[in-house]
Write a protein that holds these residues in place. Structure first.
Motif, PDB file in Angstrom:
ATOM      1  N   VAL A 183       2.422   6.668  -6.911  1.00  0.00           N
ATOM      2  CA  VAL A 183       1.352   7.412  -7.512  1.00  0.00           C
ATOM      3  C   VAL A 183       1.456   8.921  -7.409  1.00  0.00           C
ATOM      4  N   GLY A 184       2.218   8.991  -5.832  1.00  0.00           N
ATOM      5  CA  GLY A 184       2.646  10.448  -5.652  1.00  0.00           C
ATOM      6  C   GLY A 184       3.868  10.983  -6.651  1.00  0.00           C
ATOM      7  N   ALA A 185       4.716   9.880  -6.909  1.00  0.00           N
ATOM      8  CA  ALA A 185       5.915  10.595  -7.518  1.00  0.00           C
ATOM      9  C   ALA A 185       5.277  10.769  -9.016  1.00  0.00           C
ATOM     10  N   ILE A 186       4.297  10.172  -9.563  1.00  0.00           N
ATOM     11  CA  ILE A 186       3.686  10.512 -10.801  1.00  0.00           C
ATOM     12  C   ILE A 186       3.080  11.899 -10.761  1.00  0.00           C
ATOM     13  N   VAL A 187       2.431  11.982  -9.594  1.00  0.00           N
ATOM     14  CA  VAL A 187       1.752  13.538  -9.547  1.00  0.00           C
ATOM     15  C   VAL A 187       2.855  14.502  -9.490  1.00  0.00           C
ATOM     16  N   MET A 188       3.914  14.265  -8.731  1.00  0.00           N
ATOM     17  CA  MET A 188       5.103  15.400  -8.822  1.00  0.00           C
ATOM     18  C   MET A 188       5.732  15.507 -10.312  1.00  0.00           C
ATOM     19  N   SER A 207       0.821  -1.213  -0.012  1.00  0.00           N
ATOM     20  CA  SER A 207      -0.193   0.015  -0.173  1.00  0.00           C
ATOM     21  C   SER A 207       0.919   1.297  -0.058  1.00  0.00           C
ATOM     22  N   VAL A 208       1.760   1.269   0.792  1.00  0.00           N
ATOM     23  CA  VAL A 208       2.511   2.396   1.135  1.00  0.00           C
ATOM     24  C   VAL A 208       3.598   2.618  -0.402  1.00  0.00           C
ATOM     25  N   GLY A 243      -0.393   3.370  12.841  1.00  0.00           N
ATOM     26  CA  GLY A 243      -1.089   4.481  12.116  1.00  0.00           C
ATOM     27  C   GLY A 243      -0.664   5.914  12.339  1.00  0.00           C
ATOM     28  N   ALA A 244      -0.400   6.087  13.635  1.00  0.00           N
ATOM     29  CA  ALA A 244       0.028   7.417  14.279  1.00  0.00           C
ATOM     30  C   ALA A 244       1.457   7.730  13.708  1.00  0.00           C
ATOM     31  N   THR A 245       2.347   6.653  13.668  1.00  0.00           N
ATOM     32  CA  THR A 245       3.630   6.923  13.210  1.00  0.00           C
ATOM     33  C   THR A 245       3.628   7.248  11.636  1.00  0.00           C
ATOM     34  N   LEU A 246       2.839   6.690  10.960  1.00  0.00           N
ATOM     35  CA  LEU A 246       2.931   6.763   9.267  1.00  0.00           C
ATOM     36  C   LEU A 246       2.039   8.187   9.203  1.00  0.00           C
ATOM     37  N   PHE A 247       1.316   8.487   9.800  1.00  0.00           N
ATOM     38  CA  PHE A 247       0.421   9.594   9.619  1.00  0.00           C
ATOM     39  C   PHE A 247       1.220  10.974  10.358  1.00  0.00           C
ATOM     40  N   GLY A 248       1.952  10.928  11.601  1.00  0.00           N
ATOM     41  CA  GLY A 248       2.715  12.003  11.911  1.00  0.00           C
ATOM     42  C   GLY A 248       3.978  12.085  11.393  1.00  0.00           C
ATOM     43  N   SER A 249       4.489  11.149  11.001  1.00  0.00           N
ATOM     44  CA  SER A 249       5.776  11.196  10.147  1.00  0.00           C
ATOM     45  C   SER A 249       5.690  11.917   8.775  1.00  0.00           C
ATOM     46  N   VAL A 258       2.324  18.836  -1.945  1.00  0.00           N
ATOM     47  CA  VAL A 258       2.615  18.046  -1.151  1.00  0.00           C
ATOM     48  C   VAL A 258       1.442  17.466  -0.290  1.00  0.00           C
ATOM     49  N   SER A 259       0.301  18.158  -0.125  1.00  0.00           N
ATOM     50  CA  SER A 259      -0.834  17.703   0.580  1.00  0.00           C
ATOM     51  C   SER A 259      -1.458  16.689  -0.155  1.00  0.00           C
ATOM     52  N   ILE A 260      -1.524  16.796  -1.604  1.00  0.00           N
ATOM     53  CA  ILE A 260      -2.134  15.760  -2.624  1.00  0.00           C
ATOM     54  C   ILE A 260      -1.387  14.433  -2.381  1.00  0.00           C
ATOM     55  N   ILE A 261       0.015  14.471  -2.221  1.00  0.00           N
ATOM     56  CA  ILE A 261       1.141  13.485  -2.303  1.00  0.00           C
ATOM     57  C   ILE A 261       0.740  12.684  -0.907  1.00  0.00           C
ATOM     58  N   ILE A 262       0.673  13.207   0.180  1.00  0.00           N
ATOM     59  CA  ILE A 262       0.286  12.759   1.636  1.00  0.00           C
ATOM     60  C   ILE A 262      -0.923  12.022   1.404  1.00  0.00           C
ATOM     61  N   ALA A 263      -2.079  12.763   1.012  1.00  0.00           N
ATOM     62  CA  ALA A 263      -3.120  12.002   0.983  1.00  0.00           C
ATOM     63  C   ALA A 263      -3.264  10.906   0.270  1.00  0.00           C
TER      64      ALA A 263
END
Length: 349
Positions: free
Chosen positions: A21-26, A14-15, A293-299, A318-323
């Motif tokens: 996909v985030g790389a494609i967006v960038m 999943s990650v 979950g908190a570790t992934l989200f917070g990091s 950046v917000s799109i990539i994280i989402a």
């Protein structure tokens, strides 16, 4: 392929998909994906300062995630974690600066207890409305979020000289430590991470090792069956919401006594309570899962702050990539189904 292997592969895949996909967006947006992810990594693990800030960011997410997860496990949707967290923040800050003359080993626990009680009380209101008047907890807690924001601001105006200046909490109520600051280049890392991890154990113990926890889960699973077996549905609904609010209130204490250390007017919601919903879902509503979950989200949240500075990527991208990364992790069920189908076909040959 065993279930244990599948359980490990699902979040990893999943990650990876989210990163791709985030790389494609960038790339489509005209930015270097490699530079972007190097900046993200450096923002999370670049040095001792960023590591300290990452752990500090994870801390309130753990408690917010526990609050949401506990309610989910007992059949309730506590969307009011944000309001309960704000009330806990206000209570901890007030006790932290107004109660003087106490040693740290008394003052700090007292402030934490005040935060837990404030959050618990705010959730208790929603629990009573649900149990006594059948008011849906989603509606009640959403409304209580707004009430909490304005009530806490009104109280702070009274406490802190009409709100004209910021009041810092006393050193005896602070979660910060010169030791932690010295080893993390003066980051805002504080001892709240220990409190958060202790609460993970508390949630696990309540739900899995106590009779009351069994009742809470039973009521959440089937109200009618629980009532038929002699359990008090109303009492357990109220108790479940109250315990959930306790975790949220402590999340507010982490910010008041550790991250910011002041009593001040809030211009809006912190967002931590709402993010706690995503954290709980990412962690499958289990205590251990909430940590991951908190570790992934917070990091991701903390590391993303470095992407505009180091790689020049706009905050919107950046917000799109994280989402996207969080979206694919949350969609792990689809990946699990595909892996199980692949595994069954492989074994059938």
């Amino acid at each position: 392929m065993s279930n244990r292997v599948i359980n490990i592969l699902v979040p990893v895949i999943s990650v990876i998909i989210g990163l791709i996909v985030g790389a494609i967006v960038m790339a489509v947006s005209g930015y270097n994906a490699v530079d972007g992810y190097i900046a993200l990594w450096n923002g999370i693990f670049g040095d001792s300062y960023t590591i300290g800030e990452t752990i500090r960011q994870i801390t309130p997410y753990i408690l917010a995630g526990l609050a949401v997860a506990f309610a989910f496990r007992t059949g309730l949707f506590n969307i009011g974690v944000e309001g309960q967290l704000i009330m806990g923040w206000a209570a901890a800050a007030y006790v932290g600066y107004a109660v003087e003359g106490l040693p740290k080993f008394i003052h700090l626990p007292l402030a934490l207890i005040a935060a837990a009680l404030a959050g618990a009380f705010w959730a208790f209101i929603a629990g009573v409305l649900k149990a006594r008047f059948n008011v849906h907890e989603v509606i009640a807690t959403i409304m209580l979020n707004y009430i909490a924001l304005h009530v806490s601001n009104a109280l702070i105006k009274v406490w802190a000289d009409g709100g004209d200046k910021t009041q810092r909490i006393l050193e005896t109520a602070s979660l910060r430590s010169p030791f932690l600051e010295s080893i993390t280049q003066y980051s805002r890392l504080h001892w709240g991470i220990i409190v958060a991890l202790l609460m993970v154990v508390v949630m696990w113990f309540i739900l899995d090792k106590t009779t009351r926890g069994y009742e809470l889960k039973a009521v959440g699973f089937n109200h009618h069956a629980a009532e038929y077996s002699g359990m008090s549905v109303r009492r357990n609904i109220i108790l479940a919401m109250t315990i959930s609010g306790m975790f949220a209130g402590l999340g507010g204490a982490m910010e008041a006594l550790g991250t910011f250390e002041y009593v001040g007017i809030k211009g809006g919601f912190t967002g931590i309570g709402f993010d706690g919903i995503a954290v709980a879902l990412l962690g499958a509503n289990t205590p251990l899962g909430v940590i991951f979950g908190a570790t992934l989200f917070g990091s991701l949240q903390n590391g993303a702050l470095n992407m505009p500075n180091e790689a020049g990527i706009p905050t919107e991208i950046v917000s799109i990539i994280i989402a996207l990364i969080i979206f694919f992790v949350a969609s792990g069920y689809v990946i699990r189904v595909l892996l199980e189908k692949f595994n069954s076909k492989k074994e059938g040959k």
